[in-house]
Design a protein around this motif. Structure first.
Motif, PDB file in Angstrom:
ATOM      1  N   ASN A  90       0.748  -1.324   0.091  1.00  0.00           N
ATOM      2  CA  ASN A  90       0.048   0.024  -0.050  1.00  0.00           C
ATOM      3  C   ASN A  90       1.020   1.246   0.012  1.00  0.00           C
ATOM      4  OD1 ASN A  90      -2.374  -1.289  -0.077  1.00  0.00           O
ATOM      5  ND2 ASN A  90      -2.372  -1.694   2.038  1.00  0.00           N
ATOM      6  N   GLU A  91       1.982   1.311   0.573  1.00  0.00           N
ATOM      7  CA  GLU A  91       2.913   2.456   0.799  1.00  0.00           C
ATOM      8  C   GLU A  91       3.707   2.666  -0.587  1.00  0.00           C
ATOM      9  OE1 GLU A  91       5.746   2.117   3.811  1.00  0.00           O
ATOM     10  OE2 GLU A  91       3.920   2.123   5.594  1.00  0.00           O
ATOM     11  N   ASP A  92       4.383   1.578  -1.341  1.00  0.00           N
ATOM     12  CA  ASP A  92       4.692   1.854  -2.442  1.00  0.00           C
ATOM     13  C   ASP A  92       4.235   0.575  -3.713  1.00  0.00           C
ATOM     14  OD1 ASP A  92       6.390   2.442  -4.670  1.00  0.00           O
ATOM     15  OD2 ASP A  92       8.338   2.678  -3.524  1.00  0.00           O
ATOM     16  N   ALA A 146      -3.546  -1.448  -5.334  1.00  0.00           N
ATOM     17  CA  ALA A 146      -2.856  -0.415  -4.347  1.00  0.00           C
ATOM     18  C   ALA A 146      -2.632   0.776  -5.231  1.00  0.00           C
ATOM     19  CB  ALA A 146      -1.696  -1.018  -3.807  1.00  0.00           C
ATOM     20  N   ALA A 147      -2.048   0.565  -6.548  1.00  0.00           N
ATOM     21  CA  ALA A 147      -1.703   1.461  -7.269  1.00  0.00           C
ATOM     22  C   ALA A 147      -2.808   2.239  -7.777  1.00  0.00           C
ATOM     23  CB  ALA A 147      -1.042   1.090  -8.601  1.00  0.00           C
ATOM     24  N   LEU A 148      -3.958   1.819  -7.867  1.00  0.00           N
ATOM     25  CA  LEU A 148      -5.091   2.404  -8.475  1.00  0.00           C
ATOM     26  C   LEU A 148      -5.724   3.394  -6.975  1.00  0.00           C
ATOM     27  CD1 LEU A 148      -7.538   2.678 -10.000  1.00  0.00           C
ATOM     28  CD2 LEU A 148      -8.664   0.736  -8.964  1.00  0.00           C
ATOM     29  N   ALA A 149      -5.510   2.822  -5.864  1.00  0.00           N
ATOM     30  CA  ALA A 149      -5.851   3.408  -4.752  1.00  0.00           C
ATOM     31  C   ALA A 149      -5.127   4.896  -4.599  1.00  0.00           C
ATOM     32  CB  ALA A 149      -5.920   2.700  -3.405  1.00  0.00           C
ATOM     33  N   ARG A 154      -5.208   5.495 -13.704  1.00  0.00           N
ATOM     34  CA  ARG A 154      -6.733   6.095 -14.113  1.00  0.00           C
ATOM     35  C   ARG A 154      -7.989   5.629 -13.178  1.00  0.00           C
ATOM     36  NH1 ARG A 154      -5.522   4.593 -19.450  1.00  0.00           N
ATOM     37  NH2 ARG A 154      -7.485   3.523 -19.331  1.00  0.00           N
ATOM     38  N   THR A 155      -8.900   6.136 -12.855  1.00  0.00           N
ATOM     39  CA  THR A 155      -9.955   5.745 -11.936  1.00  0.00           C
ATOM     40  C   THR A 155     -10.812   4.617 -12.695  1.00  0.00           C
ATOM     41  OG1 THR A 155     -11.229   7.290 -12.757  1.00  0.00           O
ATOM     42  CG2 THR A 155     -10.315   7.951 -11.093  1.00  0.00           C
ATOM     43  N   ASP A 156     -10.571   4.519 -14.111  1.00  0.00           N
ATOM     44  CA  ASP A 156     -11.301   3.478 -14.877  1.00  0.00           C
ATOM     45  C   ASP A 156     -10.464   2.296 -15.084  1.00  0.00           C
ATOM     46  OD1 ASP A 156      -9.516   4.634 -16.536  1.00  0.00           O
ATOM     47  OD2 ASP A 156     -11.092   4.528 -18.204  1.00  0.00           O
ATOM     48  N   ALA A 157      -9.265   2.193 -14.509  1.00  0.00           N
ATOM     49  CA  ALA A 157      -8.296   1.004 -14.783  1.00  0.00           C
ATOM     50  C   ALA A 157      -8.996  -0.097 -13.858  1.00  0.00           C
ATOM     51  CB  ALA A 157      -7.029   1.346 -14.021  1.00  0.00           C
ATOM     52  N   ASP A 158      -8.738  -1.400 -14.440  1.00  0.00           N
ATOM     53  CA  ASP A 158      -9.120  -2.677 -13.871  1.00  0.00           C
ATOM     54  C   ASP A 158      -8.045  -3.462 -13.315  1.00  0.00           C
ATOM     55  OD1 ASP A 158      -9.984  -5.110 -13.384  1.00  0.00           O
ATOM     56  OD2 ASP A 158     -11.449  -5.493 -15.234  1.00  0.00           O
ATOM     57  N   PRO A 159      -7.731  -3.401 -11.987  1.00  0.00           N
ATOM     58  CA  PRO A 159      -6.763  -3.806 -11.371  1.00  0.00           C
ATOM     59  C   PRO A 159      -6.555  -5.323 -11.684  1.00  0.00           C
ATOM     60  CG  PRO A 159      -8.073  -3.320  -9.472  1.00  0.00           C
ATOM     61  CD  PRO A 159      -8.620  -2.787 -11.158  1.00  0.00           C
ATOM     62  N   ILE A 160      -7.772  -6.123 -11.747  1.00  0.00           N
ATOM     63  CA  ILE A 160      -7.641  -7.677 -12.126  1.00  0.00           C
ATOM     64  C   ILE A 160      -7.096  -7.998 -13.356  1.00  0.00           C
ATOM     65  CG2 ILE A 160      -9.043  -9.848 -12.177  1.00  0.00           C
ATOM     66  CD1 ILE A 160     -11.029  -8.466 -10.055  1.00  0.00           C
ATOM     67  N   ALA A 161      -7.858  -7.084 -14.542  1.00  0.00           N
ATOM     68  CA  ALA A 161      -7.202  -7.349 -15.635  1.00  0.00           C
ATOM     69  C   ALA A 161      -5.763  -6.989 -15.811  1.00  0.00           C
ATOM     70  CB  ALA A 161      -7.995  -6.874 -16.425  1.00  0.00           C
ATOM     71  N   ALA A 204      -2.359   7.042 -14.770  1.00  0.00           N
ATOM     72  CA  ALA A 204      -2.945   8.570 -14.631  1.00  0.00           C
ATOM     73  C   ALA A 204      -1.932   9.387 -15.110  1.00  0.00           C
ATOM     74  CB  ALA A 204      -3.222   8.696 -12.938  1.00  0.00           C
ATOM     75  N   ASP A 205      -2.494  10.713 -15.636  1.00  0.00           N
ATOM     76  CA  ASP A 205      -1.752  11.594 -16.336  1.00  0.00           C
ATOM     77  C   ASP A 205      -0.694  12.055 -15.459  1.00  0.00           C
ATOM     78  OD1 ASP A 205      -3.403  11.697 -18.339  1.00  0.00           O
ATOM     79  OD2 ASP A 205      -4.691  13.365 -17.459  1.00  0.00           O
ATOM     80  N   ASP A 206      -0.712  12.190 -14.198  1.00  0.00           N
ATOM     81  CA  ASP A 206       0.559  12.695 -13.572  1.00  0.00           C
ATOM     82  C   ASP A 206       1.645  11.685 -13.380  1.00  0.00           C
ATOM     83  OD1 ASP A 206      -0.540  14.892 -12.885  1.00  0.00           O
ATOM     84  OD2 ASP A 206      -1.572  14.258 -10.706  1.00  0.00           O
ATOM     85  N   HIS A 207       1.442  10.522 -13.884  1.00  0.00           N
ATOM     86  CA  HIS A 207       2.386   9.251 -13.495  1.00  0.00           C
ATOM     87  C   HIS A 207       2.856   8.631 -15.008  1.00  0.00           C
ATOM     88  CE1 HIS A 207       2.152   8.764  -9.149  1.00  0.00           C
ATOM     89  NE2 HIS A 207       0.941   9.343  -9.367  1.00  0.00           N
TER      90      HIS A 207
END
Length: 232
Positions: A90-92, A146-149, A154-161, A204-207
Motif C-alpha cells: 500500500n505504501e509503494d 494499491a496503485a489504483l488507490a 486512471r480511475t477506470d483501470a481494472d486492477p484484476i485485468a 494516470a496523467d501525473d504518472h
C-alpha cells in the motif's frame, strides 16, 4: 502450496518442525538432482536417497513427481509472499510490483538448470489439469489495486485485468527463457517490460511520464540483451 496460517503466538511442535525439515530437504534434493540430471531420469527413489528419507516419506509429505515439481515453483511464490509482507504494498505499489517480477526472476535464474527443466514439465502438467496451489497473478493484482488507490492508475483501470496481463507477460518471458530464447538479463528485462507497459496503458496523467521512462528503459535492456530489433 502447503502454506498454513499460524495462530498468533503459536510455536510449531517438534513433529511439525520435523515434517517441515524433511519437506525442505526433499525439495532441495529435487532441485539438486535437476541441476545435473535429465528430468526423465529423476525418480522419487533418487530424490528420496538424496534427501536422506524413505520414498514413502516423499509421497506422504508432497506426493508424486509432478507434485514435487509444482511444489518447487510454489516455494518461489511462498518466498515472494513473505517478501511482500515485509514490503508494504500500500505504501509503494510500484516497488512491490517490481519486487514480484525481479524476485521471481532471480529465484528461477539462480537455479536455472533445474527450473528450465521444471518449466517444460509444469507446462505439460498444467495442460493435464493440475497447477500450482496459489494463482501467481494475485500478487500483481494486489499491487495493481494499491496503485489504483494511490492514484497511479486512471480511475477506470481494472486492477484484476492488469494484474493478469502482467502475469501473462511474465509467463511468456519465463518460458522463452526456459527454452533458451532469452538470456538471464533478457528474462529480467522482458518481464519488467511487460509490467511497465501494462501500467503505462492505464497510467494516470501525473504518472504517465514516469511509467513511460521505465518502459523505455526496459525495452533498451531487452535489445541490449539480444532480444528485439536493433537500430543503427
Amino acid at each position: 502450496m502447503a502454506r498454513q496460517e499460524a495462530t498468533l503466538g503459536a510455536v510449531p511442535g517438534r513433529h511439525d518442525r520435523n515434517k517441515a525439515r524433511r519437506r525442505t530437504a526433499i525439495l532441495n534434493a529435487t532441485l539438486a538432482l535437476l541441476r545435473t540430471t535429465p528430468l526423465d531420469k529423476v525418480t522419487i527413489e533418487a530424490i528420496a536417497a538424496q534427501a536422506g528419507v524413505a520414498p514413502a516419506t516423499v509421497y506422504n509429505l508432497i506426493g508424486s513427481r509432478d507434485q514435487l515439481l509444482l511444489a518447487c515453483v510454489d516455494r518461489v511464490i511462498d518466498s515472494l509472499i513473505d517478501d511482500l509482507i515485509r514490503l508494504s504494498v500500500n505504501e509503494d505499489p510500484l516497488a512491490a510490483a517490481v519486487r514480484i517480477v525481479e524476485g521471481s526472476c532471480d529465484a528461477f535464474i539462480v537455479d536455472g538448470e533445474a527450473f528450465r527443466q521444471i518449466a517444460g514439465a509444469v507446462n505439460g502438467i498444467a495442460r493435464g489439469g493440475r497447477s500450482i496451489s496459489v494463482d501467481p497473478a494475485q500478487l500483481q493484482i494486489t499491487a495493481m489495486r494499491a496503485a489504483l488507490a494511490k492514484g497511479i492508475l486512471r480511475t477506470d483501470a481494472d486492477p484484476i485485468a492488469l494484474g493478469r496481463q502482467v502475469f501473462l507477460s511474465y509467463n511468456g518471458a519465463f518460458f522463452a527463457w526456459a527454452a533458451g530464447q532469452l538470456t538471464d538479463e533478457g528474462f529480467r528485462a522482458a518481464a519488467l517490460h511487460g509490467l511497465w507497459t501494462a501500467l503505462l496503458a492505464s497510467a494516470a496523467d501525473d504518472h504517465r511520464d514516469e511509467l513511460s521512462r521505465e518502459a523505455r528503459n526496459a525495452a533498451t535492456r531487452m535489445v541490449a540483451a539480444g532480444y528485439g530489433p536493433r537500430t543503427e
